[in-house]
Design an enzyme around this catalytic site. Structure first.
Site, PDB file in Angstrom:
ATOM      1  N   ASP A  13     -50.616  60.190  21.471  1.00 25.17           N
ATOM      2  CA  ASP A  13     -52.019  60.492  21.770  1.00 25.17           C
ATOM      3  C   ASP A  13     -52.192  61.584  22.823  1.00 25.17           C
ATOM      4  OD1 ASP A  13     -52.727  58.349  20.043  1.00 25.17           O
ATOM      5  OD2 ASP A  13     -52.352  56.956  21.682  1.00 25.17           O
ATOM      6  N   LYS A  16     -51.662  66.147  20.063  1.00 27.03           N
ATOM      7  CA  LYS A  16     -50.786  66.994  19.229  1.00 27.03           C
ATOM      8  C   LYS A  16     -51.553  67.638  18.080  1.00 27.03           C
ATOM      9  CE  LYS A  16     -47.994  63.544  18.532  1.00 27.03           C
ATOM     10  NZ  LYS A  16     -48.504  62.595  19.528  1.00 27.03           N
ATOM     11  N   GLY A  40     -52.515  59.068  14.219  1.00 29.63           N
ATOM     12  CA  GLY A  40     -53.869  59.554  13.962  1.00 29.63           C
ATOM     13  C   GLY A  40     -54.032  60.875  14.679  1.00 29.63           C
ATOM     14  N   HIS A  41     -53.949  61.964  13.944  1.00 29.46           N
ATOM     15  CA  HIS A  41     -54.050  63.288  14.572  1.00 29.46           C
ATOM     16  C   HIS A  41     -55.464  63.836  14.402  1.00 29.46           C
ATOM     17  CE1 HIS A  41     -49.417  63.813  14.201  1.00 29.46           C
ATOM     18  NE2 HIS A  41     -49.774  62.970  15.132  1.00 29.46           N
ATOM     19  N   GLN A 224     -46.531  60.220  17.183  1.00 27.99           N
ATOM     20  CA  GLN A 224     -46.281  59.371  18.359  1.00 27.99           C
ATOM     21  C   GLN A 224     -45.736  60.230  19.518  1.00 27.99           C
ATOM     22  OE1 GLN A 224     -44.816  57.849  15.185  1.00 27.99           O
ATOM     23  NE2 GLN A 224     -46.921  57.190  14.941  1.00 27.99           N
TER      24      GLN A 224
HETATM   25  P1  IMP Z   1     -46.044  50.669  15.225  1.00 26.68           P
HETATM   26  O1  IMP Z   1     -45.618  52.093  15.183  1.00 26.68           O
HETATM   27  O2  IMP Z   1     -47.306  50.375  14.475  1.00 26.68           O
HETATM   28  O3  IMP Z   1     -44.925  49.744  14.847  1.00 26.68           O
HETATM   29  O4  IMP Z   1     -46.391  50.303  16.752  1.00 26.68           O
HETATM   30  C1  IMP Z   1     -45.405  50.288  17.774  1.00 26.68           C
HETATM   31  C2  IMP Z   1     -45.957  50.839  19.077  1.00 26.68           C
HETATM   32  O5  IMP Z   1     -46.219  52.225  18.924  1.00 26.68           O
HETATM   33  C3  IMP Z   1     -47.285  50.211  19.512  1.00 26.68           C
HETATM   34  O6  IMP Z   1     -47.321  50.166  20.918  1.00 26.68           O
HETATM   35  C4  IMP Z   1     -48.319  51.201  19.006  1.00 26.68           C
HETATM   36  O7  IMP Z   1     -49.519  51.147  19.743  1.00 26.68           O
HETATM   37  C5  IMP Z   1     -47.567  52.503  19.245  1.00 26.68           C
HETATM   38  N1  IMP Z   1     -48.017  53.584  18.354  1.00 26.68           N
HETATM   39  C6  IMP Z   1     -47.737  53.765  17.056  1.00 26.68           C
HETATM   40  N2  IMP Z   1     -48.312  54.878  16.586  1.00 26.68           N
HETATM   41  C7  IMP Z   1     -48.948  55.439  17.612  1.00 26.68           C
HETATM   42  C8  IMP Z   1     -49.699  56.645  17.760  1.00 26.68           C
HETATM   43  O8  IMP Z   1     -49.887  57.443  16.841  1.00 26.68           O
HETATM   44  N3  IMP Z   1     -50.197  56.877  19.008  1.00 26.68           N
HETATM   45  C9  IMP Z   1     -49.968  56.053  20.068  1.00 26.68           C
HETATM   46  N4  IMP Z   1     -49.278  54.923  19.971  1.00 26.68           N
HETATM   47  C10 IMP Z   1     -48.762  54.620  18.762  1.00 26.68           C
END
Ligand code: IMP
Length: 442
Positions: A13, A16, A40-41, A224
């Site tokens: 977040d 990017k 989510g971009h 991420q």
């Molecule tokens: P998962 O990727 O859904 O398995 O989540 C694992 C961890 O990564 C959690 O803390 C999510 O909030 C975090 N996470 C996954 N995708 C994003 C993203 O695009 N932005 C910020 N945090 C993310």
């Protein structure tokens, strides 16, 4: 020819989407290498807001080739919805999008198990996005997963699904007291998705390397952030892929020799969604103010993001792993109204188990390198340096000289302390609200 990677420096977040969108002008190809629709971009173009989850942001520019690499996990229904959503807004999605036959498929049981696993972890839950990402990567590593190319062979798909669903149903019934999934229902649903997605599926390793060899500029789009990397992040509070630069080579089948630059996207403060340690978190009114001003709510799940100060200890770790050639500093304008800013320069830690020499002597440990153990990181307290605020709006500023003196001092302090070059400073949501000090492609 120039091929540039865009990587998140913190817990995702960082903004990017905007930086990728900005740099896409110089690229012919935009390729995504890991993650899935957990990302989510957000991209704002002429007051129109687009949120992309799996499709590279390059899709919003005419004439760009967009590639979803083998390192990505794909939920077919979500991807189809994303394609249709863009088409409804007159964004062309067709011969410009290529999906790797090697990308893994997120199945309904992955999403179900993601939720069930989280529920069963109680207070220790990861706080996932609930999109089935972890279980899908788990099957990939267990060599039981489906790849996109499996969707193209109905017989093979059904046979494998029969075996997988048997195991999953055992788990669902016996561990989670959940009702079983129907083989036929899942099979026919996924065969419909296969029909829709088949024209996009190809060997993207061959395609991408041909494009690179013919001199086309490529932008590698990370999702991420480094601190969520499965190997180098705050494990187990991480996502299930390599979100740092290493993911480019494995997630797209590209040699490291073909990478010319690595841009780290760094927010001027820190945020995190989900569980896990966050030493500089602000659990107070100021944290809430930053959340409101920065619009810090998840682009995928809408969850409020945890907010805190910039943290040099974790940033040093991210810089070491990625070797950034430049930094894009984002959301500077969110800090405009503050009298004073804080930056964490070290952690102190009191070991409850008295395992180290410091604790035996009764003093706290002082870390300037991020501890590898999330349990230790959880107990770390930040040591702050204070920096004067600039109390002037920086929103929309486009030239370095037009930034207030104290804002420039903050940027210089970051650059000098971390020994990184600042290439870009983002001063607002829109594409043109930016100071470009060096174009990474040139
Ligand atoms: P998962 O990727 O859904 O398995 O989540 C694992 C961890 O990564 C959690 O803390 C999510 O909030 C975090 N996470 C996954 N995708 C994003 C993203 O695009 N932005 C910020 N945090 C993310």
């Amino acid at each position: 020819m120039s091929n540039i990677v865009v990587v998140g420096v913190q817990w995702g977040d960082e903004g990017k989407g905007k930086i990728v969108d900005l740099l896409t002008e110089n690229a012919r190809v935009v390729a995504r290498y890991q993650g899935g629709h957990n990302a989510g971009h957000t991209v704002i173009i002429k007051d129109e807001k687009y949120v992309l989850h799996v499709i590279p942001s390059g899709i919003l520019h005419k004439g760009k080739t967009c590639i979803i690499g083998n390192g990505v996990v794909i939920e077919p229904k979500a991807l189809i919805e994303e394609i249709e959503g863009l088409r409804k807004r007159n964004v062309y999605v067709g011969k410009n999008l290529f999906i790797s036959g090697g990308s893994h498929v997120i199945m309904p049981y992955h999403t179900l198990l993601d939720g069930k696993n989280e529920e069963s972890m109680g207070k220790k839950k990861i706080g996932t996005t609930g999109r089935g990402i972890g279980p899908a990567y788990c099957d990939k590593m267990s060599r039981t997963g489906f790849r996109m190319l499996d969707l193209l062979d109905g017989g093979r798909f059904r046979e494998k699904l029969k075996a997988n669903i048997k195991d999953v149903n055992f788990l669902l019934e016996n561990k989670f007291q959940n009702k079983k999934l129907s083989l036929e229902k899942v099979n026919s649903e996924y065969m419909r998705y296969a029909d829709y997605l088949a024209p996009f599926i190809t060997d993207t390793v061959v395609l991408l390397n041909k494009l690179i060899d013919s001199g086309k500029n490529v932008l590698f789009e990370g999702a991420q952030g480094t601190l969520l990397d499965i190997d180098h992040g705050t494990y187990p509070y991480v996502t299930s892929s390599n979100s740092s630069v290493g993911g480019v080579c494995t997630g797209l089948g590209v040699s490291p020799r073909k990478i010319d630059g690595i841009v780290g996207v760094m927010k001027a403060y820190t945020t995190r969604v989900g569980g896990g340690p966050f030493p500089t978190e602000l659990n107070d009114k100021l944290g809430e103010e930053i959340r409101l001003k920065g619009g810090e709510y998840g682009a995928t799940t809408g969850r409020p993001r945890r907010c805190g100060w910039l943290d040099f200890v974790s940033l040093k770790h991210a810089i070491r792993i990625n070797g950034f050639t430049g930094i894009a500093l984002t959301k500077l304008d969110v800090l405009d109204e503050l009298d004073t800013l804080k930056v964490c320069v070290a952690y102190t830690y009191e070991d409850p188990y008295k395992r180290c020499e410091c604790s035996k002597k009764g003093v706290a440990c002082r870390f300037t390198d991020m501890p590898q153990d999330a349990m230790i990181l959880e107990g770390c307290k930040p040591v702050y340096k204070e920096v004067k605020g600039w109390k002037t709006s920086t929103q929309g500023v486009k030239k370095l000289k037009d930034l207030p003196k104290q804002a420039r001092a903050y940027i210089d302090y970051i650059s000098e302390s971390l020994n990184v070059k600042i290439d870009i400073v983002s001063t607002g949501q829109r594409r043109d609200e930016v100071v470009i000090l060096r174009n990474p492609f040139k």
